[in-house]
Design a protein around this motif. Structure first.
Motif, PDB file in Angstrom:
ATOM      1  N   TRP A   1      45.371  52.173  28.915  1.00 39.24           N
ATOM      2  CA  TRP A   1      46.374  51.659  27.987  1.00 39.24           C
ATOM      3  C   TRP A   1      45.891  50.297  27.495  1.00 39.24           C
ATOM      4  O   TRP A   1      45.390  49.485  28.278  1.00 39.24           O
ATOM      5  CB  TRP A   1      47.725  51.504  28.693  1.00 39.24           C
ATOM      6  N   TYR A   2      46.022  50.058  26.214  1.00 38.27           N
ATOM      7  CA  TYR A   2      45.514  48.799  25.677  1.00 38.27           C
ATOM      8  C   TYR A   2      46.565  48.128  24.802  1.00 38.27           C
ATOM      9  O   TYR A   2      47.453  48.777  24.232  1.00 38.27           O
ATOM     10  CB  TYR A   2      44.221  49.016  24.887  1.00 38.27           C
ATOM     11  N   GLY A   3      46.426  46.801  24.687  1.00 34.37           N
ATOM     12  CA  GLY A   3      47.339  46.031  23.851  1.00 34.37           C
ATOM     13  C   GLY A   3      48.691  45.815  24.495  1.00 34.37           C
ATOM     14  O   GLY A   3      49.020  46.383  25.534  1.00 34.37           O
ATOM     15  N   ASP A   4      49.505  44.975  23.844  1.00 36.01           N
ATOM     16  CA  ASP A   4      50.833  44.676  24.371  1.00 36.01           C
ATOM     17  C   ASP A   4      51.769  45.876  24.289  1.00 36.01           C
ATOM     18  O   ASP A   4      52.752  45.952  25.036  1.00 36.01           O
ATOM     19  CB  ASP A   4      51.442  43.494  23.600  1.00 36.01           C
ATOM     20  N   ASP A   5      51.465  46.821  23.371  1.00 34.81           N
ATOM     21  CA  ASP A   5      52.324  48.001  23.259  1.00 34.81           C
ATOM     22  C   ASP A   5      51.900  49.127  24.197  1.00 34.81           C
ATOM     23  O   ASP A   5      52.473  50.211  24.172  1.00 34.81           O
ATOM     24  CB  ASP A   5      52.371  48.505  21.820  1.00 34.81           C
ATOM     25  N   LYS A   6      50.890  48.897  25.011  1.00 32.91           N
ATOM     26  CA  LYS A   6      50.445  49.842  26.044  1.00 32.91           C
ATOM     27  C   LYS A   6      50.134  51.224  25.454  1.00 32.91           C
ATOM     28  O   LYS A   6      50.559  52.262  25.967  1.00 32.91           O
ATOM     29  CB  LYS A   6      51.515  49.974  27.136  1.00 32.91           C
ATOM     30  N   ALA A   7      49.354  51.238  24.392  1.00 36.12           N
ATOM     31  CA  ALA A   7      48.993  52.504  23.744  1.00 36.12           C
ATOM     32  C   ALA A   7      48.147  53.341  24.694  1.00 36.12           C
ATOM     33  O   ALA A   7      47.114  52.870  25.190  1.00 36.12           O
ATOM     34  CB  ALA A   7      48.240  52.232  22.448  1.00 36.12           C
ATOM     35  N   PRO A   8      48.539  54.600  24.955  1.00 35.53           N
ATOM     36  CA  PRO A   8      47.795  55.427  25.911  1.00 35.53           C
ATOM     37  C   PRO A   8      46.576  56.091  25.266  1.00 35.53           C
ATOM     38  O   PRO A   8      46.613  56.493  24.101  1.00 35.53           O
ATOM     39  CB  PRO A   8      48.825  56.479  26.335  1.00 35.53           C
ATOM     40  N   VAL A   9      45.505  56.213  26.041  1.00 41.04           N
ATOM     41  CA  VAL A   9      44.290  56.867  25.569  1.00 41.04           C
ATOM     42  C   VAL A   9      43.817  57.850  26.633  1.00 41.04           C
ATOM     43  O   VAL A   9      43.559  57.458  27.782  1.00 41.04           O
ATOM     44  CB  VAL A   9      43.164  55.848  25.284  1.00 41.04           C
ATOM     45  N   ASN A  10      43.721  59.120  26.267  1.00 39.80           N
ATOM     46  CA  ASN A  10      43.211  60.133  27.182  1.00 39.80           C
ATOM     47  C   ASN A  10      41.687  60.077  27.227  1.00 39.80           C
ATOM     48  O   ASN A  10      41.024  59.878  26.209  1.00 39.80           O
ATOM     49  CB  ASN A  10      43.659  61.522  26.710  1.00 39.80           C
ATOM     50  N   GLN A  11      41.113  60.301  28.415  1.00 41.56           N
ATOM     51  CA  GLN A  11      39.662  60.262  28.571  1.00 41.56           C
ATOM     52  C   GLN A  11      39.088  61.530  29.205  1.00 41.56           C
ATOM     53  O   GLN A  11      37.920  61.566  29.564  1.00 41.56           O
ATOM     54  CB  GLN A  11      39.258  59.044  29.407  1.00 41.56           C
ATOM     55  N   VAL A  12      39.912  62.557  29.373  1.00 41.59           N
ATOM     56  CA  VAL A  12      39.413  63.821  29.911  1.00 41.59           C
ATOM     57  C   VAL A  12      39.793  64.958  28.968  1.00 41.59           C
ATOM     58  O   VAL A  12      40.825  64.908  28.297  1.00 41.59           O
ATOM     59  CB  VAL A  12      39.956  64.110  31.323  1.00 41.59           C
TER      60      VAL A  12
END
Length: 254
Positions: free
Chosen positions: A157-168
């Protein structure tokens, strides 16, 4: 004796030149070891999901075969993963509880190098740019088996808005390890992607990269080029020896 000596010299020089050309061709054509170029899930402690949080501390690299950057860890981490939006691909009942229950990193480092999937994969799963120094970063993933300063997330999760990113790829973790406190004796393997399906390992799809070569054709091309280089080296060496031999035979000093 004189003729033999002068004839042997160009012969040796020709053979040495052919050998040098052959060695140079081999070094140029032999591809790098996949283990050196890529980082598969097998190289990580997939039985132990850990949670990390901190700020990006380097510009890192954004590109193939994977992206890298450093994260300076928070001085205090929660006991396990806080309430974060789970990427849709990992939201199933077998995987999301494991992501949510990942224990906080307690290793010796206050900064970790993070390796993520290449841009073509991350861009279609929530991140279409490189992370900037100072950005907030949280991740759940694995520590490398041989380099405990390297972390690879299954989700972040990145940024203050906690944007989720899948990696699998797909809907499963590489390994569904027992949950903390679970008495399950054995580790349940998930329908894990093979090395060829690993987003860090696999090549971009043709529509993304304009390339549709498979590993078999690439290997054939490499060895065909290598064979051509060998033939050229041998022919060049023979022609060189013949030319120098004729020159020495015609020389008045021969």
């Amino acid at each position: 004796m004189s003729v033999s000596t002068h004839t042997d010299r160009p012969l040796r020089r020709g053979l040495l030149a052919a050998a040098a050309l052959l060695a140079a061709s081999a070094l140029a054509l032999v591809p790098a070891s996949p283990a050196a170029a890529h980082h598969g899930w097998d190289g990580f402690e997939t039985n132990d999901l850990v949670y990390i949080a901190g700020t990006v501390s380097s510009e890192g690299s954004w590109g193939d075969p994977h992206s890298l950057f450093d994260v300076a860890l928070d001085a205090q981490l929660p006991a396990n993963t806080p309430d974060l939006p789970i990427p849709e691909e990992l939201s199933g009942p077998e995987d999301s509880p494991r992501v949510e229950a990942a224990l906080a990193y307690d290793g010796p480092h206050d900064e970790l190098e993070v390796i993520i999937a290449p841009p073509w994969w991350s861009s279609s799963n929530g991140l279409d740019r490189s992370l900037e120094a100072g950005e907030r970063f949280q991740g759940v993933g694995y520590i490398n088996s041989t380099d405990d300063g390297l972390f690879r997330p299954v989700a972040f999760w990145y940024g203050d808005d906690k944007a989720p990113v899948n990696q699998v790829i797909g809907n499963t973790l590489p390994v569904r390890a027992p949950l903390p406190g679970d008495t399950q004796a054995s580790v349940e393997p998930a329908a894990a992607p093979s090395a060829a399906e690993d987003p860090v390992e696999m090549d971009p799809p043709a529509e993304d990269a304009g390339i549709a070569d498979d590993s078999g054709s690439e290997t054939w091309v490499v060895w065909a080029a290598f064979g051509a280089a060998v033939v050229m080296a041998v022919v060049g060496g023979v022609l060189y020896v013949r030319r120098r031999t004729r020159q020495d035979e015609r020389s008045p000093n021969a």
